[in-house]
Structure formats: structure tokens, C-alpha cells
Write a protein that holds these residues in place. Structure first.
Motif, PDB file in Angstrom:
ATOM      1  N   LEU A   1       0.502   5.881   3.304  1.00 22.41           N
ATOM      2  CA  LEU A   1       0.803   4.614   3.964  1.00 22.41           C
ATOM      3  C   LEU A   1       0.951   4.708   5.481  1.00 22.41           C
ATOM      4  O   LEU A   1       0.504   3.817   6.205  1.00 22.41           O
ATOM      5  N   THR A   2       1.554   5.780   5.989  1.00 23.27           N
ATOM      6  CA  THR A   2       1.765   5.864   7.435  1.00 23.27           C
ATOM      7  C   THR A   2       0.447   6.023   8.177  1.00 23.27           C
ATOM      8  O   THR A   2       0.172   5.288   9.145  1.00 23.27           O
TER       9      THR A   2
ATOM     10  N   THR B   1       4.287  13.824   1.620  1.00 25.97           N
ATOM     11  CA  THR B   1       3.109  13.217   2.215  1.00 25.97           C
ATOM     12  C   THR B   1       2.362  14.239   3.068  1.00 25.97           C
ATOM     13  O   THR B   1       2.845  15.348   3.309  1.00 25.97           O
TER      14      THR B   1
ATOM     15  N   ILE C   1       8.786  10.136  -0.145  1.00 29.13           N
ATOM     16  CA  ILE C   1       8.569   8.708  -0.380  1.00 29.13           C
ATOM     17  C   ILE C   1       9.615   8.194  -1.359  1.00 29.13           C
ATOM     18  O   ILE C   1       9.859   8.811  -2.405  1.00 29.13           O
TER      19      ILE C   1
ATOM     20  N   GLU D   1       8.087   5.624   3.324  1.00 28.85           N
ATOM     21  CA  GLU D   1       8.038   7.023   3.750  1.00 28.85           C
ATOM     22  C   GLU D   1       9.250   7.324   4.618  1.00 28.85           C
ATOM     23  O   GLU D   1       9.558   6.566   5.552  1.00 28.85           O
TER      24      GLU D   1
ATOM     25  N   LYS E   1       0.845  -1.174   0.000  1.00 29.30           N
ATOM     26  CA  LYS E   1       0.000   0.000   0.000  1.00 29.30           C
ATOM     27  C   LYS E   1       0.893   1.241   0.000  1.00 29.30           C
ATOM     28  O   LYS E   1       2.068   1.154   0.306  1.00 29.30           O
ATOM     29  N   GLY E   2       0.315   2.364  -0.385  1.00 32.06           N
ATOM     30  CA  GLY E   2       1.068   3.603  -0.370  1.00 32.06           C
ATOM     31  C   GLY E   2       1.230   4.250  -1.721  1.00 32.06           C
ATOM     32  O   GLY E   2       1.900   5.283  -1.826  1.00 32.06           O
TER      33      GLY E   2
ATOM     34  N   GLY F   1       5.491   0.540   3.123  1.00 31.65           N
ATOM     35  CA  GLY F   1       4.141   0.213   2.678  1.00 31.65           C
ATOM     36  C   GLY F   1       3.850  -1.259   2.553  1.00 31.65           C
ATOM     37  O   GLY F   1       3.015  -1.671   1.732  1.00 31.65           O
TER      38      GLY F   1
END
Length: 230
Positions: free
Chosen positions: A104-105, A171, A177, A138, A98-99, A205
Motif C-alpha cells: 500500500l505505501t 512489507t 501491517i 502499515e 488497497k493493501g 490503505g
């Protein structure tokens, strides 16, 4: 059906799942991305059943509020019965990358307190081995070069994500990223642990230690459901 139609189909299926399985008055965890947007749109029809939502990004917050859905700060919420989000890739064990949308975070934070993670994807996202989609990492900006070297030493090719005008992508947290391509991730849990230990990494991610509990997958034959954890 094209990909957009499949996303709308699975977004509606996720809203139906929430309505059937989550008690009224609850707070719903909501992810980020095009499929999560379809879920938000479908959730709007039953918004009066629920207290509101916790969002994983500024973009999702704006979409929720546009539908008149209250958005709560995660610090105001003791627990979430469900978190609904998409994935860039998912394997047969419910491990995900994911991301791609840069959230993502916050996605990982919200998912960590949810009792159930419902992944919503179209069939193109199901893969035998994770890694064809570049793995987002990230990173605190001052650590960009150091983390790039640390990742490259493990194989593959990490590259700074940039905006359309060539500037570093930032982000919602103000970080950069690195998109790490050229991987075949045979042990997602181990890689997630290893990357998260690199100084300067905020999070990777990989959603493997806390993967999906259920996947609702849009296919031309309809929505298919896979359950990974009881």
C-alpha cells in the motif's frame, strides 16, 4: 467466466487502454496483486512502445523484468502519464481499499505522481460502502501496540497481519501491517486523514484523497468502464 478469467480480461483491457492513450516512449506506473499481474502479462506484448515501468513492489518488479520490461527507480522519473493497479474494494466514487498484497505505501507513492489512476478489478470488488475488506494500515514496528490501541478506540478490530507460519508479515519497507476489520467507512476521505495522523502510521490503505480516475471492471458481460474524474 471465473474470477481468474475476468482478471485476465480486464488486464488485457488495461493494456489496450494504455496503448490507445499513452504516447510511445513513456514510463508506465504498475501496481501489485493478481489483477496487476494480468496487466503486466498483457503489457509485455507492447513493451517496445515504452521506456519502461515504475513498480510498486518487489514482486511486480520481478514479474516485469521476467517479461523483459525495464524497471526504473521512481527518483529517475519526472512524471507518469498513467498508473494501473487493482483494488480490494472500490465504491461508486472511485474511493478504494488497497493493501491486501502488502504494497500500500509504495502503491500510494507511485499513484501520487501519476496523472491518471486506472483501477482494474473484477465485479466482485465493487461495493456500496467500503469496509467489508479489512483496512490495511502499515505501521513502524515499534508503534504496533500504540497504533493498535488508537485504531481500536475508533471502533472495529485491528489485528497484526501474520504469515502462514505465524510470524509478523513484513512489507517491502520492513514494516508491519494491521488489518482493521469491522468497519463501515461512510467518509473515506476523513478517515484516511485521521489515520494518517496517528504517530507510527506509515500510511493507511484508503485511496480516497487520491482515488481512481477510471475503473475498468471485468464482468461476465465484458469490461465495463467508469470515469470518476475528468
Amino acid at each position: 467466466m471465473n474470477q481468474d478469467e475476468l482478471k485476465r480480461l480486464v488486464g488485457q483491457a488495461a493494456a489496450d487502454y494504455v496503448q490507445q492513450n499513452v504516447a510511445s516512449g513513456a514510463v508506465i506506473g504498475v501496481g501489485t496483486g493478481s489483477t496487476a499481474n494480468c496487466f503486466i502479462d498483457a503489457l509485455a506484448a507492447i513493451k517496445d512502445r515504452y521506456r519502461g515501468a515504475v513498480s510498486s513492489s518487489e514482486a511486480s518488479t520481478a514479474r516485469l523484468r521476467a517479461h523483459g520490461i525495464a524497471v526504473l527507480d521512481l527518483n529517475e522519473v519526472d512524471n507518469l502519464p498513467v498508473y494501473v493497479d487493482g483494488a480490494d474494494e472500490i465504491d461508486a466514487q472511485g474511493h478504494m481499499i488497497k493493501g491486501g498484497g502488502g504494497a500500500l505505501t509504495r502503491e500510494k507513492i507511485v499513484a501520487s505522481i501519476a496523472r491518471e489512476f486506472v483501477c482494474v478489478v473484477d465485479a466482485s470488488k465493487l461495493v456500496p460502502v467500503l469496509g467489508a475488506f479489512p483496512l490495511p494500515v502499515e505501521v513502524i514496528p515499534m508503534a504496533q501496540a500504540a497504533v493498535t490501541r488508537a485504531l481500536a478506540a475508533q471502533g472495529g478490530a485491528p489485528a497484526l497481519r501474520r504469515t502462514a507460519d505465524g510470524k509478523p508479515y513484513l512489507t517491502d519497507n520492513g514494516n508491519v501491517i494491521l488489518d482493521w476489520s469491522g468497519l463501515q467507512i461512510e467518509d473515506p476521505v476523513a478517515l484516511e486523514t485521521r489515520v494518517n495522523q496517528i504517530p507510527g502510521v506509515v500510511t493507511v490503505g484508503l485511496f480516497a484523497q487520491r482515488g481512481a480516475d477510471i475503473c475498468l471492471m471485468g464482468t461476465p458481460q465484458g469490461v465495463q468502464r467508469a470515469t470518476y474524474r475528468a
